[in-house]
Design an enzyme around this catalytic site. Structure first.
Site, mmCIF file in Angstrom:
data_model
loop_
_atom_site.group_PDB
_atom_site.id
_atom_site.type_symbol
_atom_site.label_atom_id
_atom_site.label_comp_id
_atom_site.label_asym_id
_atom_site.label_seq_id
_atom_site.Cartn_x
_atom_site.Cartn_y
_atom_site.Cartn_z
ATOM 1 N N GLN A 1 49.632 55.235 45.758
ATOM 2 C CA GLN A 1 48.576 54.271 46.073
ATOM 3 C C GLN A 1 47.989 54.569 47.453
ATOM 4 O O GLN A 1 48.725 54.782 48.422
ATOM 5 C CB GLN A 1 49.154 52.845 46.018
ATOM 6 C CG GLN A 1 48.134 51.742 46.163
ATOM 7 C CD GLN A 1 47.138 51.670 45.002
ATOM 8 O OE1 GLN A 1 47.447 52.021 43.869
ATOM 9 N NE2 GLN A 1 45.933 51.229 45.291
ATOM 10 N N ASP B 1 45.707 60.217 38.762
ATOM 11 C CA ASP B 1 44.518 59.825 39.521
ATOM 12 C C ASP B 1 43.426 60.892 39.427
ATOM 13 O O ASP B 1 42.270 60.624 39.764
ATOM 14 C CB ASP B 1 44.879 59.673 41.008
ATOM 15 C CG ASP B 1 45.036 58.234 41.445
ATOM 16 O OD1 ASP B 1 44.396 57.362 40.853
ATOM 17 O OD2 ASP B 1 45.808 58.009 42.402
ATOM 18 N N LYS C 1 48.606 47.327 37.848
ATOM 19 C CA LYS C 1 48.882 48.561 37.108
ATOM 20 C C LYS C 1 50.184 48.420 36.337
ATOM 21 O O LYS C 1 50.284 48.823 35.171
ATOM 22 C CB LYS C 1 48.949 49.755 38.073
ATOM 23 C CG LYS C 1 47.587 50.176 38.598
ATOM 24 C CD LYS C 1 47.664 51.136 39.784
ATOM 25 C CE LYS C 1 46.248 51.349 40.341
ATOM 26 N NZ LYS C 1 46.214 52.140 41.578
HETATM 27 N N1 GUN Z 1 43.305 52.854 46.218
HETATM 28 C C1 GUN Z 1 42.091 52.371 45.839
HETATM 29 N N2 GUN Z 1 41.687 52.966 44.702
HETATM 30 C C2 GUN Z 1 42.641 53.852 44.362
HETATM 31 C C3 GUN Z 1 42.798 54.744 43.279
HETATM 32 O O1 GUN Z 1 41.950 54.885 42.390
HETATM 33 N N3 GUN Z 1 43.943 55.475 43.258
HETATM 34 C C4 GUN Z 1 44.875 55.369 44.228
HETATM 35 N N4 GUN Z 1 45.962 56.145 44.141
HETATM 36 N N5 GUN Z 1 44.785 54.546 45.252
HETATM 37 C C5 GUN Z 1 43.660 53.790 45.315
#
Ligand code: GUN
Length: 281
Positions: free
Chosen positions: A97, A120, A53
């Site tokens: 996350q 998200d 990211k």
């Molecule tokens: N962990 C796995 N997929 C995601 C996601 O789309 N967003 C977040 N914040 N954590 C994750």
């Protein structure tokens, strides 16, 4: 013979246009879009996701900041950190996350994020808006799936869409987004009786289960669009929830794993960060 949907190159195209939007935003509005990611603990998969990211942000000119917190972080410490970011006007997007260590309640944390910074799309307000068909920050993976369908010029309206899996992150939101686009939507799951008889009616089949190669050609209607959201490891190699080699000749379109839905998720995160920076209301 099916067409393979090249998510990697479609995501690259999207990132190029995001890069232009970012530089325009900096020039004309004097806004430096920024994303802060909070990583609690040292889950190896999460570390890879967070690094990817960050790299994607840097590439398009979005300011990226990672806050790393210890595995032993208390819920209150994390809430305090989020509160500071909510109040910081230079931070446009906040992403915590997942998964979080067990002493921390994920729902409570997600609800503490300013919904206007919730890139998200997991905050209850954003989920409620999606449910009501209103404009909101939407979850990235389902957004990426819709964008892939649009990119191949597929008309969603009036089609039968079947989703295998009912998670809050993929299954439920993608169902709502397909419904918004006037598909006829069915969700099937572990307790569904005779799953195949339903998936065989699907013009669009989205598979988001998290089990390697469980969907073979017997699940598929000839010519269907098959979207594989799974990322699994089998014999040391990445593979999806769909048995690609078995399905590819029967499907009309299919996404591979890797290079399918995955790269789109990050591209949509960048887009949500821009939307947050522009300030949707
Ligand atoms: N962990 C796995 N997929 C995601 C996601 O789309 N967003 C977040 N914040 N954590 C994750």
């Amino acid at each position: 013979m099916s067409n393979i949907i090249d998510g990697k190159s479609i995501a690259e195209e999207i990132r190029t246009s995001i890069k232009e939007r970012v530089s325009k935003m900096k020039e004309t509005m004097n806004i430096n879009p920024s994303l802060t990611v909070i990583l609690v603990g040292d889950n190896p998969a999460s570390q890879v996701y967070v690094r990817n990211k960050e790299r994607a942000c840097i590439e398009v000119g979005i300011d990226s900041n990672i806050i790393r917190m210890s595995e032993k972080t208390s819920e209150q410490e994390l809430l305090d950190t989020i509160q500071k970011l909510n109040e910081d006007r230079s931070v446009h997007g906040i992403l915590v996350q997942l998964p979080l260590p067990e002493q921390i309640n994920e729902d409570k944390i997600i609800a503490a994020i300013d919904p206007n910074k919730d890139v998200d799309g997991f905050h209850p307000i954003n989920r409620g808006k999606l449910f009501a068909g209103e404009k909101s920050l939407e979850p990235c993976t389902p957004m990426g799936i819709i964008r892939l369908l649009d990119h191949i010029g597929y008309e969603i309206e009036g089609k039968n869409a079947v989703i295998i899996g009912r998670s809050n992150i993929v299954g439920k939101p993608v169902a709502l987004m397909l419904l918004k686009r006037n598909a006829t939507v069915t969700i099937v799951h572990t307790r569904t009786k005779d799953i195949k008889s339903i998936t065989q009616t699907a013009d669009i089949l989205v598979v988001a289960v998290g089990r390697a190669k469980i969907v073979d050609s017997s699940y598929i209607k000839e010519g269907a669009v098959v979207i594989d959201v799974g990322i699994n490891r089998l014999d040391g190699k990445l593979c999806g929830d769909v048995d690609f080699d078995d399905v590819k000749d029967k499907a009309g379109y299919i996404t591979p794993v890797p290079r399918g839905v995955g790269p789109m998720t990050i591209a949509m995160l960048l887009e949500n960060t821009l939307t947050a920076a522009e300030g949707i209301k």
